[in-house]
Scaffold this motif. Structure first.
Motif, PDB file in Angstrom:
ATOM      1  N   TYR A 188       0.822  -1.208   0.000  1.00  0.00           N
ATOM      2  CA  TYR A 188       0.000   0.000   0.000  1.00  0.00           C
ATOM      3  C   TYR A 188       0.855   1.258   0.000  1.00  0.00           C
ATOM      4  N   ALA A 189       0.240   2.341  -0.445  1.00  0.00           N
ATOM      5  CA  ALA A 189       0.821   3.685  -0.395  1.00  0.00           C
ATOM      6  C   ALA A 189      -0.325   4.639  -0.097  1.00  0.00           C
ATOM      7  N   THR A 190      -0.029   5.753   0.554  1.00  0.00           N
ATOM      8  CA  THR A 190      -1.078   6.715   0.902  1.00  0.00           C
ATOM      9  C   THR A 190      -0.767   8.081   0.326  1.00  0.00           C
ATOM     10  N   LEU A 191      -1.820   8.825  -0.014  1.00  0.00           N
ATOM     11  CA  LEU A 191      -1.704  10.199  -0.502  1.00  0.00           C
ATOM     12  C   LEU A 191      -2.853  11.018   0.057  1.00  0.00           C
ATOM     13  N   GLN A 192      -2.625  12.294   0.264  1.00  0.00           N
ATOM     14  CA  GLN A 192      -3.679  13.214   0.678  1.00  0.00           C
ATOM     15  C   GLN A 192      -4.227  13.866  -0.583  1.00  0.00           C
ATOM     16  N   LEU A 193      -5.284  13.282  -1.149  1.00  0.00           N
ATOM     17  CA  LEU A 193      -5.841  13.784  -2.405  1.00  0.00           C
ATOM     18  C   LEU A 193      -7.012  14.735  -2.190  1.00  0.00           C
ATOM     19  N   ARG A 194      -7.715  14.564  -1.076  1.00  0.00           N
ATOM     20  CA  ARG A 194      -8.872  15.408  -0.806  1.00  0.00           C
ATOM     21  C   ARG A 194      -8.463  16.539   0.118  1.00  0.00           C
ATOM     22  N   SER A 195      -9.397  17.335   0.562  1.00  0.00           N
ATOM     23  CA  SER A 195      -9.058  18.489   1.395  1.00  0.00           C
ATOM     24  C   SER A 195      -8.430  18.031   2.714  1.00  0.00           C
ATOM     25  N   ALA A 196      -7.748  18.943   3.379  1.00  0.00           N
ATOM     26  CA  ALA A 196      -6.964  18.618   4.567  1.00  0.00           C
ATOM     27  C   ALA A 196      -7.816  18.116   5.727  1.00  0.00           C
ATOM     28  N   ASP A 197      -9.084  18.483   5.782  1.00  0.00           N
ATOM     29  CA  ASP A 197      -9.920  18.036   6.891  1.00  0.00           C
ATOM     30  C   ASP A 197     -10.567  16.675   6.618  1.00  0.00           C
ATOM     31  N   GLU A 198     -10.222  16.036   5.522  1.00  0.00           N
ATOM     32  CA  GLU A 198     -10.717  14.701   5.205  1.00  0.00           C
ATOM     33  C   GLU A 198      -9.562  13.714   5.254  1.00  0.00           C
ATOM     34  N   GLY A 199      -9.888  12.432   5.329  1.00  0.00           N
ATOM     35  CA  GLY A 199      -8.865  11.399   5.430  1.00  0.00           C
ATOM     36  C   GLY A 199      -8.044  11.248   4.165  1.00  0.00           C
ATOM     37  N   GLN A 200      -7.015  10.422   4.270  1.00  0.00           N
ATOM     38  CA  GLN A 200      -6.143  10.181   3.129  1.00  0.00           C
ATOM     39  C   GLN A 200      -6.693   9.066   2.251  1.00  0.00           C
ATOM     40  N   THR A 201      -6.152   8.938   1.058  1.00  0.00           N
ATOM     41  CA  THR A 201      -6.523   7.866   0.150  1.00  0.00           C
ATOM     42  C   THR A 201      -5.432   6.809   0.203  1.00  0.00           C
ATOM     43  N   VAL A 202      -5.838   5.548   0.388  1.00  0.00           N
ATOM     44  CA  VAL A 202      -4.896   4.435   0.461  1.00  0.00           C
ATOM     45  C   VAL A 202      -4.984   3.656  -0.846  1.00  0.00           C
ATOM     46  N   PHE A 203      -3.842   3.436  -1.486  1.00  0.00           N
ATOM     47  CA  PHE A 203      -3.766   2.686  -2.736  1.00  0.00           C
ATOM     48  C   PHE A 203      -3.161   1.318  -2.424  1.00  0.00           C
ATOM     49  N   TYR A 204      -3.921   0.258  -2.669  1.00  0.00           N
ATOM     50  CA  TYR A 204      -3.464  -1.106  -2.434  1.00  0.00           C
ATOM     51  C   TYR A 204      -3.117  -1.767  -3.761  1.00  0.00           C
ATOM     52  N   THR A 205      -2.053  -2.593  -3.765  1.00  0.00           N
ATOM     53  CA  THR A 205      -1.646  -3.360  -4.936  1.00  0.00           C
ATOM     54  C   THR A 205      -1.364  -4.789  -4.493  1.00  0.00           C
ATOM     55  N   CYS A 206      -1.983  -5.729  -5.151  1.00  0.00           N
ATOM     56  CA  CYS A 206      -1.757  -7.141  -4.833  1.00  0.00           C
ATOM     57  C   CYS A 206      -0.314  -7.506  -5.170  1.00  0.00           C
ATOM     58  N   THR A 207       0.341  -8.219  -4.260  1.00  0.00           N
ATOM     59  CA  THR A 207       1.735  -8.614  -4.505  1.00  0.00           C
ATOM     60  C   THR A 207       1.837  -9.763  -5.501  1.00  0.00           C
ATOM     61  N   LYS A 208       0.708 -10.417  -5.787  1.00  0.00           N
ATOM     62  CA  LYS A 208       0.736 -11.556  -6.707  1.00  0.00           C
ATOM     63  C   LYS A 208       0.271 -11.166  -8.112  1.00  0.00           C
ATOM     64  N   CYS A 209      -0.958 -10.655  -8.240  1.00  0.00           N
ATOM     65  CA  CYS A 209      -1.517 -10.378  -9.582  1.00  0.00           C
ATOM     66  C   CYS A 209      -1.472  -8.896  -9.957  1.00  0.00           C
ATOM     67  N   LYS A 210      -0.983  -8.040  -9.052  1.00  0.00           N
ATOM     68  CA  LYS A 210      -0.853  -6.591  -9.270  1.00  0.00           C
ATOM     69  C   LYS A 210      -2.197  -5.871  -9.419  1.00  0.00           C
ATOM     70  N   PHE A 211      -3.298  -6.495  -8.963  1.00  0.00           N
ATOM     71  CA  PHE A 211      -4.611  -5.834  -8.955  1.00  0.00           C
ATOM     72  C   PHE A 211      -4.526  -4.615  -8.047  1.00  0.00           C
ATOM     73  N   LYS A 212      -5.139  -3.518  -8.460  1.00  0.00           N
ATOM     74  CA  LYS A 212      -5.072  -2.276  -7.679  1.00  0.00           C
ATOM     75  C   LYS A 212      -6.472  -1.875  -7.233  1.00  0.00           C
ATOM     76  N   GLU A 213      -6.559  -1.353  -5.993  1.00  0.00           N
ATOM     77  CA  GLU A 213      -7.796  -0.801  -5.481  1.00  0.00           C
ATOM     78  C   GLU A 213      -7.473   0.355  -4.543  1.00  0.00           C
ATOM     79  N   THR A 214      -8.448   1.222  -4.338  1.00  0.00           N
ATOM     80  CA  THR A 214      -8.253   2.376  -3.454  1.00  0.00           C
ATOM     81  C   THR A 214      -9.272   2.337  -2.332  1.00  0.00           C
ATOM     82  N   GLU A 215      -8.919   3.029  -1.258  1.00  0.00           N
ATOM     83  CA  GLU A 215      -9.813   3.145  -0.106  1.00  0.00           C
ATOM     84  C   GLU A 215      -9.644   4.546   0.465  1.00  0.00           C
ATOM     85  N   ASN A 216     -10.756   5.237   0.666  1.00  0.00           N
ATOM     86  CA  ASN A 216     -10.725   6.552   1.306  1.00  0.00           C
ATOM     87  C   ASN A 216     -10.903   6.355   2.790  1.00  0.00           C
ATOM     88  N   SER A 217      -9.873   6.684   3.558  1.00  0.00           N
ATOM     89  CA  SER A 217      -9.949   6.469   5.005  1.00  0.00           C
ATOM     90  C   SER A 217     -10.391   7.723   5.729  1.00  0.00           C
TER      91      SER A 217
END
Length: 116
Positions: A87-116
């Motif tokens: 995973y990697a995280t970035l602050q894509l939305r405004s500062a008073d909202e949570g960060q976005t987490v980018f997940y990548t499968c270590t096997k098939c490289k499938f990617k998904e995001t989660e807004n925390s």
């Protein structure tokens, strides 16, 4: 006014921080109005080394299976059911909202995001 020991970039007369060099190649102190040449900045040389990522960092070449693009956590991949994702995280939305987490499968490289 008496001169005193000073650091480069500070006025030798009053100690005030000096502005950048003017278009004439000199600098004028805002406080005491003295004018100095560029030698008043001697000793302020900066050296930078910029390390660029290699072209294959972002998938430009084939990577081994189970290789990680970041920190690895136990998380089930919805695509291949592998139990490890990086995973990697970035602050894509405004500062008073949570960060976005980018997940990548270590096997098939499938990617998904989660807004925390």
């Amino acid at each position: 006014m008496a001169s005193f020991s000073h650091e480069p970039g500070f006025c030798p007369q009053c100690g005030t921080i000096l502005p950048m060099l003017g278009s004439e190649g000199d600098v004028r102190c805002y406080n005491c109005k003295q004018t100095f040449g560029p030698e008043v900045f001697s000793g302020l040389e900066c050296h930078y080394v910029i390390h660029f990522n290699s072209p294959n960092v972002y998938g430009g070449s084939k990577q081994k299976a189970d290789s990680a693009d970041g920190c690895v956590v136990e998380r089930m991949c919805p695509n291949c059911k592998n139990d490890k994702m990086s995973y990697a995280t970035l602050q894509l939305r405004s500062a008073d909202e949570g960060q976005t987490v980018f997940y990548t499968c270590t096997k098939c490289k499938f990617k998904e995001t989660e807004n925390s």
